[in-house]
Design a protein around this motif. Sequence first.
Motif, PDB file in Angstrom:
ATOM      1  N   PRO A 192       0.809  -1.228   0.000  1.00 51.16           N
ATOM      2  CA  PRO A 192       0.000   0.000   0.000  1.00 51.16           C
ATOM      3  C   PRO A 192       0.838   1.272   0.000  1.00 51.16           C
ATOM      4  N   ILE A 193       2.063   1.209   0.527  1.00 55.59           N
ATOM      5  CA  ILE A 193       2.947   2.372   0.474  1.00 55.59           C
ATOM      6  C   ILE A 193       3.297   2.689  -0.980  1.00 55.59           C
ATOM      7  N   VAL A 194       3.682   1.674  -1.739  1.00 49.92           N
ATOM      8  CA  VAL A 194       4.039   1.872  -3.146  1.00 49.92           C
ATOM      9  C   VAL A 194       2.836   2.374  -3.933  1.00 49.92           C
ATOM     10  N   GLN A 195       1.675   1.802  -3.673  1.00 52.19           N
ATOM     11  CA  GLN A 195       0.465   2.244  -4.359  1.00 52.19           C
ATOM     12  C   GLN A 195       0.211   3.739  -4.118  1.00 52.19           C
ATOM     13  N   THR A 196       0.358   4.178  -2.870  1.00 51.64           N
ATOM     14  CA  THR A 196       0.147   5.588  -2.544  1.00 51.64           C
ATOM     15  C   THR A 196       1.181   6.476  -3.221  1.00 51.64           C
ATOM     16  N   LEU A 197       2.442   6.052  -3.255  1.00 52.95           N
ATOM     17  CA  LEU A 197       3.485   6.841  -3.911  1.00 52.95           C
ATOM     18  C   LEU A 197       3.180   7.010  -5.395  1.00 52.95           C
ATOM     19  N   ALA A 198       2.643   5.957  -6.019  1.00 51.61           N
ATOM     20  CA  ALA A 198       2.299   6.047  -7.437  1.00 51.61           C
ATOM     21  C   ALA A 198       1.152   7.025  -7.657  1.00 51.61           C
ATOM     22  N   HIS A 199       0.144   6.980  -6.792  1.00 46.29           N
ATOM     23  CA  HIS A 199      -0.961   7.919  -6.918  1.00 46.29           C
ATOM     24  C   HIS A 199      -0.490   9.355  -6.706  1.00 46.29           C
ATOM     25  N   LEU A 200       0.445   9.567  -5.772  1.00 45.63           N
ATOM     26  CA  LEU A 200       0.977  10.907  -5.543  1.00 45.63           C
ATOM     27  C   LEU A 200       1.771  11.421  -6.729  1.00 45.63           C
ATOM     28  N   GLY A 201       2.390  10.517  -7.482  1.00 44.70           N
ATOM     29  CA  GLY A 201       3.175  10.922  -8.635  1.00 44.70           C
ATOM     30  C   GLY A 201       4.664  10.976  -8.394  1.00 44.70           C
ATOM     31  N   VAL A 202       5.173  10.171  -7.451  1.00 51.35           N
ATOM     32  CA  VAL A 202       6.620  10.074  -7.255  1.00 51.35           C
ATOM     33  C   VAL A 202       7.234   9.540  -8.549  1.00 51.35           C
ATOM     34  N   GLY A 203       8.232  10.251  -9.084  1.00 48.07           N
ATOM     35  CA  GLY A 203       8.720   9.961 -10.425  1.00 48.07           C
ATOM     36  C   GLY A 203       9.501   8.687 -10.580  1.00 48.07           C
ATOM     37  N   GLU A 204      10.166   8.231  -9.514  1.00 49.51           N
ATOM     38  CA  GLU A 204      10.982   7.009  -9.600  1.00 49.51           C
ATOM     39  C   GLU A 204      10.798   6.200  -8.322  1.00 49.51           C
ATOM     40  N   ILE A 205      10.482   4.929  -8.477  1.00 46.29           N
ATOM     41  CA  ILE A 205      10.234   4.053  -7.342  1.00 46.29           C
ATOM     42  C   ILE A 205      11.045   2.776  -7.524  1.00 46.29           C
ATOM     43  N   THR A 206      11.824   2.432  -6.512  1.00 49.05           N
ATOM     44  CA  THR A 206      12.565   1.174  -6.477  1.00 49.05           C
ATOM     45  C   THR A 206      12.004   0.311  -5.360  1.00 49.05           C
ATOM     46  N   VAL A 207      11.717  -0.949  -5.654  1.00 44.41           N
ATOM     47  CA  VAL A 207      11.159  -1.869  -4.658  1.00 44.41           C
ATOM     48  C   VAL A 207      12.042  -3.105  -4.570  1.00 44.41           C
ATOM     49  N   SER A 255       4.075   6.520 -16.740  1.00 46.79           N
ATOM     50  CA  SER A 255       5.244   7.380 -16.894  1.00 46.79           C
ATOM     51  C   SER A 255       6.214   7.282 -15.721  1.00 46.79           C
ATOM     52  N   ILE A 256       5.807   6.652 -14.615  1.00 45.81           N
ATOM     53  CA  ILE A 256       6.691   6.495 -13.453  1.00 45.81           C
ATOM     54  C   ILE A 256       7.748   5.449 -13.767  1.00 45.81           C
ATOM     55  N   TYR A 257       9.001   5.769 -13.474  1.00 44.69           N
ATOM     56  CA  TYR A 257      10.077   4.798 -13.657  1.00 44.69           C
ATOM     57  C   TYR A 257      10.092   3.863 -12.456  1.00 44.69           C
ATOM     58  N   TYR A 258       9.881   2.575 -12.721  1.00 43.03           N
ATOM     59  CA  TYR A 258       9.808   1.584 -11.655  1.00 43.03           C
ATOM     60  C   TYR A 258      10.926   0.573 -11.839  1.00 43.03           C
ATOM     61  N   HIS A 259      11.577   0.236 -10.726  1.00 41.13           N
ATOM     62  CA  HIS A 259      12.655  -0.748 -10.749  1.00 41.13           C
ATOM     63  C   HIS A 259      12.427  -1.759  -9.643  1.00 41.13           C
ATOM     64  N   GLY A 260      12.154  -3.010  -9.997  1.00 40.79           N
ATOM     65  CA  GLY A 260      11.988  -4.074  -9.021  1.00 40.79           C
ATOM     66  C   GLY A 260      13.264  -4.881  -8.857  1.00 40.79           C
ATOM     67  N   ILE A 261      13.668  -5.113  -7.623  1.00 38.80           N
ATOM     68  CA  ILE A 261      14.875  -5.893  -7.316  1.00 38.80           C
ATOM     69  C   ILE A 261      14.440  -7.156  -6.599  1.00 38.80           C
ATOM     70  N   TYR A 262      14.639  -8.308  -7.226  1.00 39.91           N
ATOM     71  CA  TYR A 262      14.174  -9.578  -6.677  1.00 39.91           C
ATOM     72  C   TYR A 262      15.271 -10.219  -5.826  1.00 39.91           C
ATOM     73  N   GLU A 263      15.637  -9.524  -4.774  1.00 38.76           N
ATOM     74  CA  GLU A 263      16.738  -9.970  -3.923  1.00 38.76           C
ATOM     75  C   GLU A 263      16.506  -9.523  -2.490  1.00 38.76           C
ATOM     76  N   GLU A 264      17.289 -10.086  -1.565  1.00 35.88           N
ATOM     77  CA  GLU A 264      17.351  -9.562  -0.213  1.00 35.88           C
ATOM     78  C   GLU A 264      18.077  -8.230  -0.248  1.00 35.88           C
ATOM     79  N   VAL A 265      17.645  -7.295   0.567  1.00 38.84           N
ATOM     80  CA  VAL A 265      18.233  -5.966   0.504  1.00 38.84           C
ATOM     81  C   VAL A 265      19.698  -5.984   0.902  1.00 38.84           C
TER      82      VAL A 265
END
Length: 478
Positions: free
Chosen positions: A151-166, A230-240
């Motif tokens: 839900p945090i990521v969903q809210t950031l996308a609705h707000l319009g954060v330009g780049e999101i890394t998960v 238009s949001i740049y999204y980067h998913g990392i499938y690893e342990e942080v």
Amino acid sequence: MMRATETDHRYLDDMALLMCHSHPRSSQPCYSGTDDENEPAHMASLTGRTAGPHGSLIFGQGGLTGRAWLSDVPTIRHEPITAAASPIDELVVIHDRELERIRTTDSRLPPASNGEDEMRDRQALLHGAGGNTRLRDAHVAVVGAGGLGAPIVQTLAHLGVGEITVVDPDVVEESNRSRIVGARPADAGDPERTPDEDGVVPAAWAEAIDGCGTPKAEVLGRVVSDIDPSIYYHGIYEEVQAPGALEQVVAADVIVTGTDTATSRRFVSEAAQQYLRPLFNAGTDIDVDDDAGLRSIATSFQVSGANRACLDCLDAINEDRIDAEGEDEDNLEYGLDLVAGEQPSVITINQEPVQRLTFALHRFLTGLLADRHGFQTGTYSATSDRLVSDAEAAPDCQFCNGAFTATGDRGVPIAKTGLYRTTPSTVETGSVAELGLDAAVEKEPAKDKAEPEGDEPSKEHSLLARIKSTVARYIPQL
């Protein structure tokens, strides 16, 4: 300035120096001939003493300009000046309650957006078109894509954060679909086909194993794209804490943790102190007993990093929990305290810290209410309706008042050793050359090994022990 050879304290040596002066009558400051003539000698002298990189800033009435000297002494002495110096395009100023970006007068970055966004016209009525621009320019990294992170990521996308890394190493299971935004029935994996071994990252094998389940970070990428392509999204499938993952996290402007392990929270907390990154942390804990029923419901939200107390000092990390996770992290769910076995996890309870965190992050990125009051952080008890404020930084804390603070790349390495990657041993996968891993085939489970004779120490070490041994090599003995 002390020469590097005059002290063995690695955390005080080789620091960068930024020289500043003003051109008070200039509306668009730029380097003068005098600056170009004198600055190389100063930088060459500094580089001869400390590694740098060093730089300079010039302030004027209408803005500022700057350049960094990234080269060694011989190059700095060379002409032309521009061959040795690299222009500074942007400064990020981390205030107590907001993050501000300042572009130099000769920045090479593309022009900033004007904040016009029909989708977000209504929110611009609150924080202005400039607030929308600041959101669009922001990069937020979210560690954990489960019941809190989704839900945090969903809210950031609705707000319009330009780049999101998960960052998240897990795949979707049927039991957590009720809390992961955007998870479909087809995303849930078959438990019989999902690797369940120490050192195996299920998300990294999702494409190679039929029925393994969709990586949680991939699901959130789909959610973000559906909201705003238009949001740049980067998913990392690893342990942080895996090599390469944490380095990408600290490249963001702000880090958010909604992960399900205390161990990963500590890794991120250390990195936030080391790289002066603001860290927003959320957690939940539901304590139930088979006989007594519900005992307590607690949620937490803290703001850490960047000259704030670390998560250890804020009591957001439980040492016993980290020790238990080193033995078997699958026995614990995310939370505030050490509770063995499966815990309840409900989307309505998760939403409480998520709402506090996302609104505070909204304020921090846009400057909304920056001149009013601070963020309401701490642990909230739903059963007693009471908010307990966070503790303060300990004066002798090595993380936020010691060797870690602002050391950047010179500090303790953030890619910790001792994390191993293997192929699933009991799942037939076929060819997975594209993952850079050897193919694995079905094989019989290994037989129980005999106990070692005598006092021979076991080769198995808890994750906590590996963390302590790694960190101990870099923290000076006081």
